[in-house]
Design a protein around this motif. Sequence first.
Motif, PDB file in Angstrom:
ATOM      1  N   ASN A   1      -8.022  -2.308   0.127  1.00 46.30           N
ATOM      2  CA  ASN A   1      -9.057  -3.472   0.253  1.00 46.30           C
ATOM      3  C   ASN A   1      -8.751  -5.367   0.751  1.00 46.30           C
ATOM      4  O   ASN A   1      -9.222  -5.131   1.587  1.00 46.30           O
ATOM      5  CB  ASN A   1     -10.731  -3.172  -0.861  1.00 46.30           C
ATOM      6  N   ARG A   2      -8.196  -4.693  -0.122  1.00 47.39           N
ATOM      7  CA  ARG A   2      -6.874  -6.111   0.583  1.00 47.39           C
ATOM      8  C   ARG A   2      -6.285  -6.335   1.533  1.00 47.39           C
ATOM      9  O   ARG A   2      -6.733  -7.623   2.292  1.00 47.39           O
ATOM     10  CB  ARG A   2      -6.500  -6.887  -0.778  1.00 47.39           C
ATOM     11  N   LEU A   3      -5.505  -5.613   1.894  1.00 53.10           N
ATOM     12  CA  LEU A   3      -5.613  -5.549   3.540  1.00 53.10           C
ATOM     13  C   LEU A   3      -6.038  -5.362   4.309  1.00 53.10           C
ATOM     14  O   LEU A   3      -5.936  -5.700   5.100  1.00 53.10           O
ATOM     15  CB  LEU A   3      -4.029  -4.003   3.058  1.00 53.10           C
TER      16      LEU A   3
ATOM     17  N   LEU B   1       0.816  -0.836  -0.292  1.00 54.27           N
ATOM     18  CA  LEU B   1      -0.190  -0.392  -0.020  1.00 54.27           C
ATOM     19  C   LEU B   1       0.909   0.678   0.278  1.00 54.27           C
ATOM     20  O   LEU B   1       0.627   2.287  -1.013  1.00 54.27           O
ATOM     21  CB  LEU B   1      -1.009   0.318   1.664  1.00 54.27           C
ATOM     22  N   THR B   2       1.626   1.010   1.122  1.00 55.38           N
ATOM     23  CA  THR B   2       2.582   2.604   0.838  1.00 55.38           C
ATOM     24  C   THR B   2       3.279   2.479  -0.650  1.00 55.38           C
ATOM     25  O   THR B   2       3.243   3.822  -0.974  1.00 55.38           O
ATOM     26  CB  THR B   2       3.667   2.167   1.958  1.00 55.38           C
ATOM     27  N   ALA B   3       4.021   1.581  -0.980  1.00 54.76           N
ATOM     28  CA  ALA B   3       4.486   2.114  -2.225  1.00 54.76           C
ATOM     29  C   ALA B   3       3.563   2.186  -3.704  1.00 54.76           C
ATOM     30  O   ALA B   3       3.737   3.500  -4.465  1.00 54.76           O
ATOM     31  CB  ALA B   3       5.301   0.458  -2.747  1.00 54.76           C
ATOM     32  N   LEU B   4       2.801   1.244  -3.175  1.00 55.11           N
ATOM     33  CA  LEU B   4       1.287   2.339  -4.871  1.00 55.11           C
ATOM     34  C   LEU B   4       0.884   3.591  -4.264  1.00 55.11           C
ATOM     35  O   LEU B   4       0.807   4.588  -5.503  1.00 55.11           O
ATOM     36  CB  LEU B   4       0.064   1.516  -4.356  1.00 55.11           C
ATOM     37  N   ALA B   5       1.047   3.820  -3.089  1.00 55.41           N
ATOM     38  CA  ALA B   5       0.882   4.909  -2.864  1.00 55.41           C
ATOM     39  C   ALA B   5       2.218   6.399  -3.526  1.00 55.41           C
ATOM     40  O   ALA B   5       1.417   7.226  -3.574  1.00 55.41           O
ATOM     41  CB  ALA B   5       0.314   5.760  -0.724  1.00 55.41           C
ATOM     42  N   LYS B   6       2.620   5.626  -2.469  1.00 54.56           N
ATOM     43  CA  LYS B   6       4.080   6.561  -3.761  1.00 54.56           C
ATOM     44  C   LYS B   6       4.096   6.849  -5.289  1.00 54.56           C
ATOM     45  O   LYS B   6       4.337   7.311  -5.991  1.00 54.56           O
ATOM     46  CB  LYS B   6       5.451   6.322  -3.586  1.00 54.56           C
TER      47      LYS B   6
END
Length: 473
Positions: free
Chosen positions: A357-359, A288-293
Amino acid sequence: MVHTLTRCLLVLAALGLSGCAAFSPDAGMTAVSELTAQAIKKDVAFVRSAEGAETVNDNVRRLLARTLSADAAVQIALLNNKGLQAAYNELALAETDLVADSLPPNPVFSVSRIAGNGASEIERQVVGDILALATLPFRSDIARDRFRQAQLRAALATLRLAADVRRSYFRAVGANEMVVLLTDAKSTAESTAQLAVKLGETGSINKLDQAREQVFYAETTADLATARQAATSARERLARLMGLWDGGLDFRLANQLPALPRRPLSLPSIEVDAVAHRIDLQIARLELTALAKAQNLTEATRFVTLLDLAGIDRRTRDPDSTPFRERGFDVQFQIPIFDGGEVRVRQSVETYNLAFNRLTERAVNVRSEARDAYRVYRSTWDIASHYQREILPLRKIITEEMQLRFSSMQVDIFALLTEARQRLASLRGAIDAKQKFWLAQSELQTAVNGGGSPAATADNATTTAAAAPAGGH
């Protein structure tokens, strides 16, 4: 101009190189070792040399020299399983991706010469991807998150193997204990069946009782064959997980499962512990963090996906005219006429939402799995303890009393044999209950630390397309 542009590109490259990653001495294994040591307190080794392989072989031989415990079996597997070594190879490959994504793009130099009718033209160019250099720190930061995910995946593979080995060990030892019990039961049933045949020949026993003793012997024989097959298969699975073959297959297993602990574990905060320690959740959080970046990077570059700057130095020689030299530069970029970046932005947003959502789903499931694993653990401890403290002691009293009555001729041999069959059923139930407890304890450790089967703890790796546009053309 070419020389000026070259110097600019070199300066930008130097700035990019100052923050880029380099290969680590252990290919990222220190983090894997620390994570797994906290959960299972075992050593891991990434075998990358002949000396390392020999050290591992020596440790495996030392562990195999004694009767295997569950901990020893896990340690052998962590050192010797080639599938786990392949997972560590994947980690080393992930480090190469990290280093590659942290390096600035190489400038492109080109030289061309055209000649004809006595005239000639020489052109030199140096081309640099300015956008890739400008976004290098962002891409490098995302690459570090991806590499951290790879380390967590390697740790998760380690925990999965350890959990599989523990389960296989308790199944194998439980099967051995059942074989020992049924072997004794078969011997007794065989003697009883032979006695029934002799008594039937003298008319001292009717045909019905004679058939009952014979069928008990036949059923016990079939049960023993089934138990032996189960023990053989469980042993083979354990050998596969430990990576053993040839001379290593003669390892010794205990004939009995370990005794139950005196008290079960009390884990009032098991849900909190599971959410804090589960490695599959940590992987999902990093995703999630990588996708936010990556989403931020996509927003920043939505209108420009190509920006190349080229310096040009052209020299022309013509025998009929004065030679001349041209210098200049060439800029190439996309014009967002048809696509202003909306597609990439929408893809990035939806990919992020998918991962979120998966997280969330995974976190809810982890809490439920932890609660259920602890309930099963407590239930199986209660049942196994009930067998050990209540049922088996009472069966022993009944057996002793029946033998006293048989000695004083108050009951006949067949009443004694009937009780023996009932006692056998209780002993089989006790072994099964104890094995279920140890399997439940293994599942409890898995629920807290992670390491279940891939289907149960899939980290649902999300597509990383949103991270690519900054470097792609």
